[in-house]
Design a protein around this motif. Structure first.
Motif, short mmCIF file in Angstrom:
data_model
loop_
_atom_site.label_atom_id
_atom_site.label_comp_id
_atom_site.label_asym_id
_atom_site.label_seq_id
_atom_site.Cartn_x
_atom_site.Cartn_y
_atom_site.Cartn_z
N LEU A 3 61.10 -43.31 40.54
CA LEU A 3 59.72 -43.15 40.05
C LEU A 3 59.64 -42.45 38.69
CD1 LEU A 3 57.75 -42.33 43.34
CD2 LEU A 3 57.67 -44.43 41.98
N GLN B 209 57.87 -44.29 35.59
CA GLN B 209 56.71 -43.68 34.96
C GLN B 209 56.88 -43.61 33.44
OE1 GLN B 209 55.96 -39.63 36.17
NE2 GLN B 209 53.84 -39.67 35.48
N PHE C 283 53.10 -45.02 33.22
CA PHE C 283 52.23 -44.80 34.38
C PHE C 283 51.52 -43.45 34.23
CE2 PHE C 283 54.21 -48.17 36.84
CZ PHE C 283 53.25 -48.49 37.80
N LEU D 118 50.95 -43.53 39.77
CA LEU D 118 52.37 -43.74 40.07
C LEU D 118 52.61 -44.01 41.55
CD1 LEU D 118 55.21 -43.79 38.85
CD2 LEU D 118 55.36 -41.34 39.31
N SER E 202 52.29 -51.19 33.94
CA SER E 202 52.05 -50.59 35.25
C SER E 202 51.25 -51.53 36.14
CB SER E 202 51.31 -49.26 35.09
OG SER E 202 50.07 -49.43 34.43
#
Length: 481
Positions: free
Chosen positions: A34, A38, A43, A48, A99
């Protein structure tokens, strides 16, 4: 031809197991990636979580529908459709350049998983005779379900570190294509030929919409709060749609979920316990990943490798668990597993800011690994106990749905507990590391409470007799292909 005369049945299980592992680990494989996602796709912090939630939303929402469609139209055919779609949308996820694109393709990937996943268990249930042989097959799948979260985090860490976050999705493509070519060679087609060729469209729409709203409400509660108008209205909408579904099922000539199914105490009890298992496991792995990276400062690779103790222990424990279920029955094995999961969660309550892997995590990981094997294996066996060919997809979809909905609820509750407590401590002047460590500790106590509740449900909801006796009936619903 009976399953005992089919020399391909174990090869079929191997193909199904690989595909199922791919779906199960995709729930958790993104956790350690993650931060990289991101940064690369810009993001926002509040969006997220949708990399995980979008997958859970469609996966949990469409599982029941996927199971019943397989019963009607052909389980192998639907499995292949889901497998191909999963590979395609995995490729699209890895190629995403924004995203919004990634969130959309993750939702479609979850839909493909919901088509694929129930067929795995239903094919096994009609291919293997109920008893020790089916227990062994379901034990393997239960082991995959139990260790999938840990394997996903491990794989995610290695791939993110050495190949880039895109490869947590790209890796599914060759696996999916390879399995797709092997399915026609080893897996026989099956369907419930004695069912009416009518499709309960109204039931499918209402239950799927209800489950999707429920998952959406649960996942959003961590952002907007449990008492917000959005969360409350979404959950009320889910309840209204579920009530409408029950009314529809009572009147339907060919219901998606015959309500008489819930008169079977053992599969119904297994779904209750499966729900409890989800509440513990999903949130636990999510918070442990945050603790390792944000408090202990582990890299993505080190975090992933840290879960190796859980994954290996769960695999070994799963093999032992299926043999014990055949010998002792579901109930004692399941109670042992849930007790070990609870003990592991209690151990994690003592995590500290200056902690180490060996002292703060490893003993708990070993307890959790054995607990996963001793929990997911018997609950998978119990969920399909006494289920005939025509209800195999229904039973498979139900147990998967129970675990996914429980997981969404547990993730929302444990995350809310951890973040709320941490924010209160931050407001009082506590430093960030100590505040969040204290929040994680409190959340693990809540997870241990879920373990106790699941043990109580096991005692009262499951029958006590051995569920592994060898019945005389052949597996139902098979046709040669």
């Amino acid at each position: 031809m009976s399953s005992f005369e089919d020399p391909k049945r174990w090869k079929a299980l191997a193909v199904l197991g690989v595909a199922y592992l791919m779906v199960v680990l995709d729930v958790s494989i993104v956790n350690v990636a993650l931060p990289s996602i991101q940064t690369d796709l810009d993001f926002s912090p509040e969006n997220l979580q949708w990399v995980i939630s979008a997958y859970a939303l469609t996966f949990g929402g469409f599982l029941l529908l996927g199971g019943r469609v397989g019963d009607l139209l052909g389980r192998r055919w639907l499995f292949m459709v889901g497998l191909g779609a999963f590979a395609i949308f995995s490729l699209a996820c890895g190629l995403a350049t924004s995203s919004g694109m990634l969130i959309a393709f993750r939702a479609l990937q979850g839909l493909a998983g919901a088509i694929l996943s129930p067929s795995v268990f239903s094919i096994v249930s009609v291919t293997f005779r109920e008893g020790s042989e089916r227990n062994k097959a379901l034990g393997i799948l239960g082991g995959i379900a139990g260790s999938g979260a840990a394997i996903g985090v491990l794989a995610g860490g290695v791939l993110t570190e050495y190949a880039g976050w895109e490869w947590i999705f790209f890796v599914n493509v060759p696996i999916g294509i390879g399995a797709l070519f092997l399915v026609p060679l080893f897996v026989r087609e099956s369907r419930a030929d004695d069912m009416l060729r009518l499709f309960d469209t109204a039931g499918a729409v209402t239950v799927t919409a209800s489950l999707m709203l429920l998952v959406y409400g649960l996942t959003q509660s961590t952002n907007v709060g449990w008492g917000s108008a959005r969360t409350i209205l979404v959950l009320i909408g889910s309840a209204i749609l579920m009530a409408a579904f029950i009314v529809i099922e009572k009147r339907s000539r060919s219901p998606l979920v015959p309500l008489s199914f819930f008169k079977r105490r053992t599969p119904t009890g297994a779904n209750i316990v499966g729900f409890g298992l989800g509440t513990m496991v999903f949130g636990m792995f999510f918070l442990l990943s945050l603790y390792m990276q944000q408090v202990l400062g582990f890299s993505a690779l080190k975090t992933g490798v840290g879960y190796l103790a859980v994954a290996l222990t769960a695999v070994v424990a799963s093999g032992i668990a299926q043999a014990l279920v055949t010998k002792l029955g579901v109930k004692p094995v399941l109670l042992t597993g849930l007790g070990l999961l609870g003990a592991g969660l209690v151990y994690f309550t003592q995590v500290s800011v200056g902690g180490s892997y060996v002292s703060d995590l490893l003993p708990g990981f070993l307890l959790i690994g054995v607990g996963l094997g001793f929990s997911f294996v018997p609950v998978s066996i119990a969920a399909l106990a006494g289920v005939t060919g025509k209800d195999a997809g229904l039973a498979s979809g139900l147990i998967n749905t129970s675990q996914q909905i429980g997981g969404a609820l547990g993730l929302a509750i444990l995350t809310t507990i951890a973040t709320t407590h941490a924010e209160n401590l931050l407001a009082e002047g506590e430093d960030r590391a100590h505040a969040f460590t204290s929040g994680y500790s409190l959340a693990f106590w809540a997870g241990a409470g879920f373990a106790v509740a699941s043990m109580i449900a096991t005692i009262f909801a499951l029958k006590g007799e051995d569920l592994a006796v060898e019945p005389g009936a052949e597996p139902a619903g098979l046709e040669a292909s």
